[in-house]
Design an enzyme around this catalytic site. Structure first.
Site, short mmCIF file in Angstrom:
data_model
loop_
_atom_site.label_atom_id
_atom_site.label_comp_id
_atom_site.label_asym_id
_atom_site.label_seq_id
_atom_site.Cartn_x
_atom_site.Cartn_y
_atom_site.Cartn_z
N GLY A 20 48.13 26.93 -34.62
CA GLY A 20 49.01 28.05 -34.95
C GLY A 20 48.22 29.28 -35.39
O GLY A 20 48.53 30.41 -35.02
N ARG A 24 41.83 29.67 -36.99
CA ARG A 24 41.50 28.27 -36.71
C ARG A 24 41.02 28.13 -35.27
O ARG A 24 40.18 27.28 -34.98
CB ARG A 24 42.72 27.40 -36.93
CG ARG A 24 43.06 27.29 -38.38
CD ARG A 24 43.14 25.86 -38.74
NE ARG A 24 42.82 25.66 -40.11
CZ ARG A 24 43.34 24.71 -40.86
NH1 ARG A 24 44.22 23.88 -40.35
NH2 ARG A 24 42.96 24.56 -42.10
N ARG A 43 47.07 41.44 -30.06
CA ARG A 43 47.82 41.30 -31.33
C ARG A 43 47.10 40.41 -32.34
O ARG A 43 47.73 39.79 -33.19
CB ARG A 43 49.22 40.71 -31.09
CG ARG A 43 50.13 41.67 -30.37
CD ARG A 43 51.47 41.02 -30.13
NE ARG A 43 52.32 41.96 -29.42
CZ ARG A 43 53.50 42.38 -29.86
NH1 ARG A 43 53.99 41.96 -31.00
NH2 ARG A 43 54.21 43.22 -29.16
N ARG A 87 49.01 20.86 -28.98
CA ARG A 87 49.11 21.57 -30.26
C ARG A 87 48.33 20.80 -31.32
O ARG A 87 48.38 19.56 -31.38
CB ARG A 87 50.59 21.68 -30.65
CG ARG A 87 50.83 22.03 -32.09
CD ARG A 87 52.23 22.52 -32.35
NE ARG A 87 52.65 22.28 -33.72
CZ ARG A 87 52.18 22.93 -34.80
NH1 ARG A 87 51.28 23.88 -34.66
NH2 ARG A 87 52.63 22.64 -36.01
N SER A 90 49.88 21.53 -38.49
CA SER A 90 50.21 20.81 -39.72
C SER A 90 51.70 20.49 -39.76
O SER A 90 52.49 21.06 -39.00
CB SER A 90 49.81 21.65 -40.94
OG SER A 90 50.52 22.87 -40.89
N ASP A 201 51.64 18.73 -46.37
CA ASP A 201 52.43 18.66 -47.60
C ASP A 201 53.46 17.54 -47.46
O ASP A 201 53.80 17.15 -46.35
CB ASP A 201 53.13 20.00 -47.87
CG ASP A 201 53.94 20.48 -46.70
OD1 ASP A 201 53.35 21.01 -45.74
OD2 ASP A 201 55.16 20.29 -46.72
N ARG A 214 41.11 20.73 -46.06
CA ARG A 214 41.85 21.30 -44.91
C ARG A 214 40.95 21.39 -43.68
O ARG A 214 41.36 21.08 -42.58
CB ARG A 214 42.39 22.68 -45.26
CG ARG A 214 43.52 22.52 -46.23
CD ARG A 214 44.49 23.67 -46.28
NE ARG A 214 45.43 23.35 -47.35
CZ ARG A 214 45.83 24.18 -48.28
NH1 ARG A 214 45.45 25.42 -48.26
NH2 ARG A 214 46.64 23.78 -49.23
#
Ligand code: HPA
Length: 231
Positions: A20, A24, A43, A87, A90, A201, A214
């Site tokens: 996403g 990353r 962008r 994909r 998270s 989470d 992470r």
């Protein structure tokens, strides 16, 4: 070049990993790819193409939510002919036996609505992962991944507690915000898709992945995705 991707024809590989977060994408390209080349920064959504163990791979950001991933995946498939789309993202866990940092392989993705919902009218289409990619990812994770259904939500800050309860009751493993549209587009264009997710989470306990873990959990997902694509 397309409306949202600046890559020239031929600059996108057949296999595309989709985090996403554009930073990353940069981090993964620098860490895992040989000779990564920045092929798009339209962008600020970064995309890199390089090789991994001799295989050409693109790692391209998608942004958050189904409308955003829909734009990138539509263009990656329709304009650049991407074949395999994975994909790496998270999710929030919904089951007691799914812990923070665990890997979830999304076998199917339910959704209330998404960019493709209107074309199905009264049908509740069931978007599913490519079975071979899923099986290979499970093997790459040494069988230590949770495999099952997830919810692709349009909200991170959800006000519908009853919804999470019903989903939990029906075995839904986790919630994220992109997979249903990815799988639906792959079905529409006969491409292969999978979502490899780490639990960032826990919706039942409020626990969150510590920030020092992470990066390593993201690296683990990238490895699983690359092995699923090429093993
Ligand atoms: N909800 C929706 N999307 C998410 C979550 C969540 O709890 N965690 C990571 N992505």
């Amino acid at each position: 070049m397309t409306f949202h991707i600046g890559a020239q024809p031929g600059q996108i590989a057949d296999t595309v990993l989709l985090p996403g977060d554009p930073y990353r994408a940069r981090w993964a390209a620098e860490r895992f790819l040989e000779d990564p080349v920045l092929v798009s920064e339209t962008r600020g959504m970064l995309g890199y193409t390089g090789t991994w163990e001799g295989h050409r791979v693109t790692i391209h950001g998608t942004g958050m939510g189904q409308p955003s991933i829909s734009i990138y995946v539509n263009e990656l498939i329709r304009d650049y002919d991407a074949q395999t789309l994975i994909r790496v993202g998270s999710c929030g866990a919904l089951q007691e036996d799914v812990a923070v940092r665990d890997i979830v392989l999304a076998q199917a993705a339910s959704t209330i609505s998404g960019p493709s919902s209107t074309i199905f009218r009264e049908i509740n289409f069931a978007p599913v992962a490519d079975f071979i990619l899923l099986a290979k990812a499970f093997a790459a994770a040494n069988g230590k991944a949770h495999v099952g259904g997830i919810l692709t939500s349009d909200t991170f800050y959800d006000e519908r507690e009853d919804l999470s309860q019903q989903l939990q009751r029906h075995g839904c493993l986790a919630i994220e915000m992109e997979t249903a549209e990815l799988y639906t587009l792959a079905a529409r264009y006969q491409r292969r898709a999978l979502s490899v997710l780490t639990v960032s989470d826990h919706i039942l306990t409020g626990e969150a992945l510590p920030s020092d873990q992470r990066e390593s959990s993201f690296a683990e997902m990238i490895e699983i995705a690359l092995h699923a694509a090429f093993d």
